[in-house]
Design a protein around this motif. Structure first.
Motif, PDB file in Angstrom:
ATOM      1  N   LEU A  40       0.839  -1.217   0.000  1.00  0.00           N
ATOM      2  CA  LEU A  40       0.000   0.000   0.000  1.00  0.00           C
ATOM      3  C   LEU A  40       0.864   1.254   0.000  1.00  0.00           C
ATOM      4  O   LEU A  40       0.586   2.219  -0.732  1.00  0.00           O
ATOM      5  N   VAL A  41       1.940   1.229   0.783  1.00  0.00           N
ATOM      6  CA  VAL A  41       2.863   2.374   0.775  1.00  0.00           C
ATOM      7  C   VAL A  41       3.605   2.415  -0.562  1.00  0.00           C
ATOM      8  O   VAL A  41       3.811   3.491  -1.138  1.00  0.00           O
ATOM      9  N   GLY A  42       3.975   1.246  -1.078  1.00  0.00           N
ATOM     10  CA  GLY A  42       4.647   1.191  -2.388  1.00  0.00           C
ATOM     11  C   GLY A  42       3.806   1.866  -3.451  1.00  0.00           C
ATOM     12  O   GLY A  42       4.286   2.701  -4.230  1.00  0.00           O
ATOM     13  N   ARG A  43       2.544   1.527  -3.443  1.00  0.00           N
ATOM     14  CA  ARG A  43       1.623   2.100  -4.430  1.00  0.00           C
ATOM     15  C   ARG A  43       1.481   3.610  -4.262  1.00  0.00           C
ATOM     16  O   ARG A  43       1.436   4.365  -5.230  1.00  0.00           O
ATOM     17  N   PHE A  44       1.449   4.034  -3.006  1.00  0.00           N
ATOM     18  CA  PHE A  44       1.324   5.469  -2.712  1.00  0.00           C
ATOM     19  C   PHE A  44       2.582   6.216  -3.172  1.00  0.00           C
ATOM     20  O   PHE A  44       2.492   7.321  -3.722  1.00  0.00           O
ATOM     21  N   LEU A  45       3.762   5.600  -2.991  1.00  0.00           N
ATOM     22  CA  LEU A  45       5.007   6.232  -3.454  1.00  0.00           C
ATOM     23  C   LEU A  45       4.973   6.430  -4.972  1.00  0.00           C
ATOM     24  O   LEU A  45       5.414   7.457  -5.486  1.00  0.00           O
ATOM     25  N   VAL A  46       4.431   5.445  -5.665  1.00  0.00           N
ATOM     26  CA  VAL A  46       4.315   5.566  -7.124  1.00  0.00           C
ATOM     27  C   VAL A  46       3.431   6.770  -7.470  1.00  0.00           C
ATOM     28  O   VAL A  46       3.757   7.575  -8.351  1.00  0.00           O
ATOM     29  N   SER A  47       2.330   6.945  -6.739  1.00  0.00           N
ATOM     30  CA  SER A  47       1.443   8.098  -6.998  1.00  0.00           C
ATOM     31  C   SER A  47       2.206   9.400  -6.781  1.00  0.00           C
ATOM     32  O   SER A  47       2.096  10.331  -7.594  1.00  0.00           O
ATOM     33  N   LEU A  48       2.974   9.467  -5.684  1.00  0.00           N
ATOM     34  CA  LEU A  48       3.715  10.701  -5.388  1.00  0.00           C
ATOM     35  C   LEU A  48       4.740  10.991  -6.483  1.00  0.00           C
ATOM     36  O   LEU A  48       4.920  12.139  -6.891  1.00  0.00           O
ATOM     37  N   ILE A  49       5.403   9.943  -6.951  1.00  0.00           N
ATOM     38  CA  ILE A  49       6.428  10.125  -7.989  1.00  0.00           C
ATOM     39  C   ILE A  49       5.780  10.648  -9.264  1.00  0.00           C
ATOM     40  O   ILE A  49       6.282  11.574  -9.908  1.00  0.00           O
ATOM     41  N   GLN A  50       4.629  10.079  -9.612  1.00  0.00           N
ATOM     42  CA  GLN A  50       3.979  10.517 -10.845  1.00  0.00           C
ATOM     43  C   GLN A  50       3.443  11.936 -10.713  1.00  0.00           C
ATOM     44  O   GLN A  50       3.553  12.751 -11.617  1.00  0.00           O
ATOM     45  N   PHE A  51       2.922  12.255  -9.548  1.00  0.00           N
ATOM     46  CA  PHE A  51       2.327  13.570  -9.322  1.00  0.00           C
ATOM     47  C   PHE A  51       3.412  14.646  -9.215  1.00  0.00           C
ATOM     48  O   PHE A  51       3.234  15.770  -9.687  1.00  0.00           O
ATOM     49  N   ALA A  68      12.512   0.559  -3.235  1.00  0.00           N
ATOM     50  CA  ALA A  68      13.180   1.146  -4.413  1.00  0.00           C
ATOM     51  C   ALA A  68      12.582   0.568  -5.700  1.00  0.00           C
ATOM     52  O   ALA A  68      12.412   1.290  -6.691  1.00  0.00           O
ATOM     53  N   LEU A  69      12.247  -0.722  -5.694  1.00  0.00           N
ATOM     54  CA  LEU A  69      11.700  -1.314  -6.928  1.00  0.00           C
ATOM     55  C   LEU A  69      10.317  -0.740  -7.259  1.00  0.00           C
ATOM     56  O   LEU A  69      10.008  -0.455  -8.415  1.00  0.00           O
ATOM     57  N   TRP A  70       9.503  -0.521  -6.218  1.00  0.00           N
ATOM     58  CA  TRP A  70       8.212   0.151  -6.471  1.00  0.00           C
ATOM     59  C   TRP A  70       8.457   1.492  -7.152  1.00  0.00           C
ATOM     60  O   TRP A  70       7.832   1.834  -8.154  1.00  0.00           O
ATOM     61  N   MET A  71       9.404   2.261  -6.570  1.00  0.00           N
ATOM     62  CA  MET A  71       9.643   3.612  -7.107  1.00  0.00           C
ATOM     63  C   MET A  71      10.204   3.531  -8.526  1.00  0.00           C
ATOM     64  O   MET A  71       9.822   4.326  -9.399  1.00  0.00           O
ATOM     65  N   ALA A  72      11.097   2.560  -8.758  1.00  0.00           N
ATOM     66  CA  ALA A  72      11.718   2.427 -10.084  1.00  0.00           C
ATOM     67  C   ALA A  72      10.672   2.167 -11.168  1.00  0.00           C
ATOM     68  O   ALA A  72      10.831   2.625 -12.304  1.00  0.00           O
ATOM     69  N   THR A  73       9.596   1.470 -10.812  1.00  0.00           N
ATOM     70  CA  THR A  73       8.574   1.180 -11.840  1.00  0.00           C
ATOM     71  C   THR A  73       7.909   2.477 -12.338  1.00  0.00           C
ATOM     72  O   THR A  73       7.363   2.506 -13.437  1.00  0.00           O
ATOM     73  N   ALA A  74       7.958   3.531 -11.495  1.00  0.00           N
ATOM     74  CA  ALA A  74       7.273   4.778 -11.862  1.00  0.00           C
ATOM     75  C   ALA A  74       8.201   5.800 -12.500  1.00  0.00           C
ATOM     76  O   ALA A  74       7.736   6.795 -13.050  1.00  0.00           O
ATOM     77  N   LEU A  75       9.507   5.572 -12.383  1.00  0.00           N
ATOM     78  CA  LEU A  75      10.464   6.569 -12.878  1.00  0.00           C
ATOM     79  C   LEU A  75      10.704   6.409 -14.371  1.00  0.00           C
ATOM     80  O   LEU A  75      10.661   5.284 -14.894  1.00  0.00           O
ATOM     81  N   SER A  76      10.998   7.524 -15.028  1.00  0.00           N
ATOM     82  CA  SER A  76      11.282   7.450 -16.465  1.00  0.00           C
ATOM     83  C   SER A  76      12.624   6.729 -16.682  1.00  0.00           C
ATOM     84  O   SER A  76      13.402   6.555 -15.738  1.00  0.00           O
ATOM     85  N   GLU A  77      12.894   6.361 -17.927  1.00  0.00           N
ATOM     86  CA  GLU A  77      14.061   5.517 -18.241  1.00  0.00           C
ATOM     87  C   GLU A  77      15.393   6.163 -17.845  1.00  0.00           C
ATOM     88  O   GLU A  77      16.327   5.467 -17.490  1.00  0.00           O
ATOM     89  N   ASN A  78      15.484   7.489 -17.901  1.00  0.00           N
ATOM     90  CA  ASN A  78      16.767   8.125 -17.562  1.00  0.00           C
ATOM     91  C   ASN A  78      16.813   8.657 -16.129  1.00  0.00           C
ATOM     92  O   ASN A  78      17.747   9.356 -15.746  1.00  0.00           O
ATOM     93  N   PHE A  97      17.430  -8.664  -7.635  1.00  0.00           N
ATOM     94  CA  PHE A  97      16.006  -8.396  -7.906  1.00  0.00           C
ATOM     95  C   PHE A  97      15.846  -7.347  -9.016  1.00  0.00           C
ATOM     96  O   PHE A  97      14.981  -7.482  -9.885  1.00  0.00           O
ATOM     97  N   PHE A  98      16.675  -6.320  -8.973  1.00  0.00           N
ATOM     98  CA  PHE A  98      16.584  -5.270 -10.008  1.00  0.00           C
ATOM     99  C   PHE A  98      16.937  -5.837 -11.385  1.00  0.00           C
ATOM    100  O   PHE A  98      16.328  -5.470 -12.398  1.00  0.00           O
ATOM    101  N   LYS A  99      17.927  -6.731 -11.397  1.00  0.00           N
ATOM    102  CA  LYS A  99      18.326  -7.354 -12.671  1.00  0.00           C
ATOM    103  C   LYS A  99      17.149  -8.175 -13.223  1.00  0.00           C
ATOM    104  O   LYS A  99      16.791  -8.064 -14.403  1.00  0.00           O
ATOM    105  N   LYS A 100      16.574  -8.972 -12.345  1.00  0.00           N
ATOM    106  CA  LYS A 100      15.444  -9.812 -12.728  1.00  0.00           C
ATOM    107  C   LYS A 100      14.276  -8.964 -13.267  1.00  0.00           C
ATOM    108  O   LYS A 100      13.582  -9.375 -14.201  1.00  0.00           O
ATOM    109  N   ALA A 101      14.105  -7.783 -12.658  1.00  0.00           N
ATOM    110  CA  ALA A 101      12.997  -6.903 -13.073  1.00  0.00           C
ATOM    111  C   ALA A 101      13.347  -6.066 -14.307  1.00  0.00           C
ATOM    112  O   ALA A 101      12.490  -5.341 -14.821  1.00  0.00           O
ATOM    113  N   GLY A 102      14.605  -6.146 -14.750  1.00  0.00           N
ATOM    114  CA  GLY A 102      15.023  -5.350 -15.915  1.00  0.00           C
ATOM    115  C   GLY A 102      15.115  -3.864 -15.593  1.00  0.00           C
ATOM    116  O   GLY A 102      14.934  -3.013 -16.473  1.00  0.00           O
ATOM    117  N   LEU A 103      15.425  -3.528 -14.337  1.00  0.00           N
ATOM    118  CA  LEU A 103      15.421  -2.120 -13.932  1.00  0.00           C
ATOM    119  C   LEU A 103      16.783  -1.657 -13.375  1.00  0.00           C
ATOM    120  O   LEU A 103      16.875  -0.584 -12.771  1.00  0.00           O
TER     121      LEU A 103
END
Ligand SMILES: C[S@@+](CC[C@H](N)C(=O)[O-])C[C@H]1O[C@@H](n2cnc3c(N)ncnc32)[C@H](O)[C@@H]1O
Length: 209
Positions: A40-51, A68-78, A97-103
């Motif tokens: 739930l906090v992971g999801r909220f962090l994604v909202s904050l990053i996008q906003f 960090a992985l939750w946040m990485a899913t919301a960040l742009s490629e660079n 884990f980051f390698k496995k996720a391709g991030l």
């Protein structure tokens, strides 16, 4: 926990994970009884990053990389997350884990104590997540503030500490969290609010003063 367990369960059931690797990380945290911010906090962090138009993130106390992985899913490629973590074994797990996720291209690790590393950093960050050992919250705060850009967000986990902060503190971590939260609220160049999600999350926006 602060939120009624049935409500927490209901919300978690409603909320899909942002990446399948997060499920594996949740299993590992449960097996090891390792504290993670949870979905739930992971999801909220994604909202904050996008906003908040966030491109640079500093995390202090990144464990094996779940938040960090939750946040990485919301960040742009660079965009990039810099993670400071004491334990080299946690950093190794996070890298895998980051390698496995391709991030992996979005993350940088600094191994050591945030209290020593933060003063050596020269960048400012759009978002800082503080999740270090609780007794280190008060001394870390003045080190983090110069590293936060104006308009940026300082997010801190566990500020309600299972409700213990409401009572006369019996232990050092509880007193440290109370001191830290009081300092956040008094700080003239921060606008802070506390969200009673999971174990309490504070959000402090750095103001132009
Ligand atoms: C609560 S766990 C972090 C969980 C992570 N934020 C997540 O949700 O996935 C705290 C982590 O911070 C690390 N830690 C605690 N104090 C630290 C410090 N002063 N500097 C660097 N790492 C620290 C611990 O080794 C542990 O892995």
């Amino acid at each position: 926990m602060i939120v009624h367990p049935e409500i927490e369960k209901y919300l978690e059931k409603l909320s899909p994970l942002a990446h399948p690797v997060l499920e594996e990380m949740q299993r590992l945290a449960a097996e090891r009884n390792f504290p993670i911010i949870g979905p739930l906090v992971g999801r909220f962090l994604v909202s904050l990053i996008q906003f908040g138009h966030v491109h640079t993130v500093l995390e202090c106390g990144s464990g094996f990389g779940y938040s960090a992985l939750w946040m990485a899913t919301a960040l742009s490629e660079n965009a990039n997350i810099t993670c400071i973590e004491y334990d080299p074994a946690n950093i190794e797990l996070a890298k895998n884990f980051f390698k496995k996720a391709g991030l992996s291209h979005k993350i940088t690790f600094l191994q050591g104590n945030a209290l020593e590393i933060v003063p050596t950093l020269s960048h400012t960050y759009d978002l800082i997540l503080n999740d270090v050992d609780k007794e280190q919250y008060p001394p870390l705060l003045p080190l983090l503030l110069p590293r936060l850009r104006t308009g940026g967000m300082l997010i801190t986990d566990n500020v309600l500490w299972k409700g213990k902060v409401t009572r006369e503190p019996q232990d050092i971590p509880t007193r440290a969290i109370q001191q830290y939260t009081e300092a956040l609220m008094q700080q003239k160049d921060l606008w802070s609010s506390i969200i009673p999600i999971r174990d309490g999350l504070s959000i402090s926006i750095k103001l132009r003063v």
